[in-house]
Scaffold this active site. Structure first.
Site, mmCIF file in Angstrom:
data_model
loop_
_atom_site.group_PDB
_atom_site.id
_atom_site.type_symbol
_atom_site.label_atom_id
_atom_site.label_comp_id
_atom_site.label_asym_id
_atom_site.label_seq_id
_atom_site.Cartn_x
_atom_site.Cartn_y
_atom_site.Cartn_z
ATOM 1 N N LEU A 7 0.579 -0.927 0.145
ATOM 2 C CA LEU A 7 -0.143 -0.312 0.363
ATOM 3 C C LEU A 7 0.728 1.158 -0.454
ATOM 4 O O LEU A 7 1.867 1.414 1.106
ATOM 5 C CB LEU A 7 -0.418 0.114 0.747
ATOM 6 N N ALA A 8 0.662 1.962 -0.804
ATOM 7 C CA ALA A 8 1.716 3.272 -1.663
ATOM 8 C C ALA A 8 1.024 4.303 -1.547
ATOM 9 O O ALA A 8 2.040 5.231 -2.600
ATOM 10 C CB ALA A 8 2.854 3.120 -2.498
ATOM 11 N N ARG A 14 2.156 14.700 6.700
ATOM 12 C CA ARG A 14 2.435 14.970 8.258
ATOM 13 C C ARG A 14 4.222 15.249 7.650
ATOM 14 O O ARG A 14 4.535 15.245 8.330
ATOM 15 C CB ARG A 14 3.274 13.978 9.223
ATOM 16 N N GLY A 76 -9.223 4.656 2.425
ATOM 17 C CA GLY A 76 -9.364 3.777 3.130
ATOM 18 C C GLY A 76 -8.407 2.101 2.507
ATOM 19 O O GLY A 76 -8.018 1.928 1.634
ATOM 20 N N GLY A 100 4.182 0.438 2.469
ATOM 21 C CA GLY A 100 5.103 1.149 1.344
ATOM 22 C C GLY A 100 5.852 1.890 2.307
ATOM 23 O O GLY A 100 6.691 2.527 2.282
ATOM 24 N N GLU A 153 -10.066 -0.977 18.091
ATOM 25 C CA GLU A 153 -9.443 0.822 18.270
ATOM 26 C C GLU A 153 -8.957 0.917 19.290
ATOM 27 O O GLU A 153 -10.409 1.391 19.934
ATOM 28 C CB GLU A 153 -10.095 1.432 16.727
ATOM 29 N N TYR A 364 45.559 20.696 -11.150
ATOM 30 C CA TYR A 364 44.116 20.542 -11.958
ATOM 31 C C TYR A 364 43.792 19.991 -13.443
ATOM 32 O O TYR A 364 45.057 20.394 -14.180
ATOM 33 C CB TYR A 364 43.386 21.458 -12.502
ATOM 34 N N TYR A 385 39.419 24.560 -21.487
ATOM 35 C CA TYR A 385 37.878 25.028 -21.624
ATOM 36 C C TYR A 385 37.720 26.879 -22.180
ATOM 37 O O TYR A 385 38.616 27.236 -21.795
ATOM 38 C CB TYR A 385 36.875 24.923 -20.591
ATOM 39 N N ALA A 421 59.819 23.647 -15.793
ATOM 40 C CA ALA A 421 58.777 24.283 -15.090
ATOM 41 C C ALA A 421 58.730 26.245 -16.148
ATOM 42 O O ALA A 421 59.322 26.586 -16.636
ATOM 43 C CB ALA A 421 59.642 25.084 -14.095
#
Length: 454
Positions: A7-8, A14, A76, A100, A153, A364, A385, A421
């Site tokens: 059941l989902a 809430r 229900g 669920g 209940e 990088y 880039y 370098a």
């Protein structure tokens, strides 16, 4: 063998969320996914998820792992199960009804409840739990023979019934023909005009059908998720289960309460995981690795004897014997070879890096194919880039790259090349070539100095 009905379809108000409740995650996996996986692991022939509220957002969670029934309006639990009648009629044996939003239910529990149901010859079996504080739950009233007479209940319970501590978990096992029979007779005899699944038990009892109760040993399994507090509580319980499972399989976790490991992660024996580590997605870690404090690994694949120190690895592969960090950032798409060093403050992205290469610090490298045994000096950058497009560079085996080198991609560097370098490389370099690409130093004699030297 059985059919699992999950059941989902509920709204989950809430949770105070734009997402359906069952799509919220515990340990990286949706609530509904946990229940589907538990059903499959328990041996379900078919799994049927009944969805309704924001169904289009729930469907991707289900994918091809379960069939779908739609409850377009929520009237229900009994009404929800009615939407799966065609699957219930086709069930080969019994039907298990699950929720669920109860991710902590275990496959072993589902299988044990089914076995109990069959062994007792029940038409229906209520999965129950015994709580020290049963406030808010329906109480299980049993007969002298142990069968379930009714579920009361709390608002309807007498004082003696309120003292009962065995409660209804909201999970059931039914004989498929008995469930069809009861659903056909189910009516909305209440002020809300809803169909309650608990009423099917009364229908079956009035038809002289045997109703049993299977009591859980672990009460955490009945925990439903209704708000963010309960979500966090379930996360803590599930994480404890996952971490203990890895430790029992030979993984050392130094401070388990501070370590997050996703449900789908795999970790080899003799690996050590320090505090404040996040291992998410389908990360796979080999044997004998060390994951130091403060690391995040997401969908990462690590070979054996890899060390990662205070670093992030995302959707990338790291070969055996390689060390990463401290403070390295391995972005998606990297394939790093064996015995490589990815050092401190190094960022790599979408790179193939050969065995034995060293990228020690402050570098990088992006969109590059790098050979074996390359040495990168401090401050190396691939300029990949141009503001519009990105370009790849290729660097061969045994290349030495001096500090503060810039590669203006696309560049091809031959095997054994040496780069001085401070060079900015804009042209290809042949095998064993020496590249020097920097301005000639000029000294000005007699300079008057600046304000700091006066």
């Amino acid at each position: 063998m059985f059919t699992s009905i999950i059941l989902a379809a509920g709204m989950g108000t809430r949770m105070k969320s734009d997402m359906p409740k069952v799509t919220h995650k515990v340990c990286g996996k949706e609530l509904l996914s946990w229940v589907i996986d538990a059903s499959v692991a328990a041996g379900a022939d078919d799994v049927v998820a009944i969805i309704g509220h924001k169904a289009d957002m729930v469907r991707p969670v289900i994918e091809d792992r379960a069939k779908i029934a739609i409850q377009s309006e929520q009237r229900g639990t009994g009404h929800a199960v009615m939407q799966a009648k065609e699957y219930i009629r086709a069930a080969k044996d019994c039907v298990v009804v699950l929720n669920g939003d109860t991710p902590l239910v275990c496959a072993d529990t589902i299988k044990a409840a089914v076995d109990y149901h069959k062994s007792q010859g029940n038409s229906a079996t209520v999965i129950t739990a015994e709580l020290s504080d049963a406030t808010g739950y329906g109480r299980i009233v049993r007969g002298a023979d142990g069968s379930v007479l009714k579920i009361v209940e709390q608002k309807d319970a007498t004082d003696s019934e309120k003292a009962i501590r065995e409660i209804n978990s909201g999970m059931y096992v039914f004989d498929s023909d008995a469930l069809v029979f009861a659903l056909d007779k189910l009516t909305p005899n209440n002020a809300q005009g809803e169909y309650y699944l608990t009423d099917t038990l009364e229908i079956l009892r009035n038809s002289s059908k045997k109703i049993g109760g299977y009591r859980l040993e672990d009460n955490d399994e009945i925990r439903g998720i209704n708000d963010r507090v309960q979500l966090s509580e379930a996360e803590a319980i599930m994480q404890d289960r996952i971490n203990k499972c890895h430790m029992r399989e030979g993984v050392t976790i130094i401070n388990p309460s501070s370590v997050f490991i996703s449900a789908d992660a795999e970790i080899g024996r003799d690996t050590v995981i320090a505090s404040n580590v996040i291992i998410s997605g389908k990360t796979k870690i080999g044997k004998g690795c060390v994951i130091e404090m403060g690391c995040k690994l997401d969908d990462a694949q690590l070979g054996d004897n890899v060390t990662v120190t205070s670093s992030v690895i995302l959707k990338s592969r790291i070969g055996s014997g390689t060390s990463v960090g401290p403070f390295a950032y391995v972005r998606p798409g990297c394939n790093v070879g064996k015995n490589v060093k990815v050092g401190d403050f190094v960022e790599i992205k979408n790179d193939n890096i050969g065995d034995g290469t060293k990228i020690s610090h402050l570098t990088y490298l992006g969109d590059s194919d790098i050979g074996r045994n390359v040495n990168f000096g401090c401050g190396t950058v691939t300029c990949n880039y141009d503001g519009k497009d990105k370009y790849r560079s290729t660097i061969g085996d045994d290349v030495f790259v001096g500090c503060n080198t810039n590669f203006v991609s696309p560049i091809n560097v031959g095997d054994g090349a040496y780069i001085a370098a401070g060079s900015t490389i804009t042209d290809d370099i042949p095998d064993k070539g020496l590249a020097i690409a920097r301005a000639k130093q000029v000294n000005k004699e007699g300079w008057k100095g600046n304000k700091y030297t006066k």
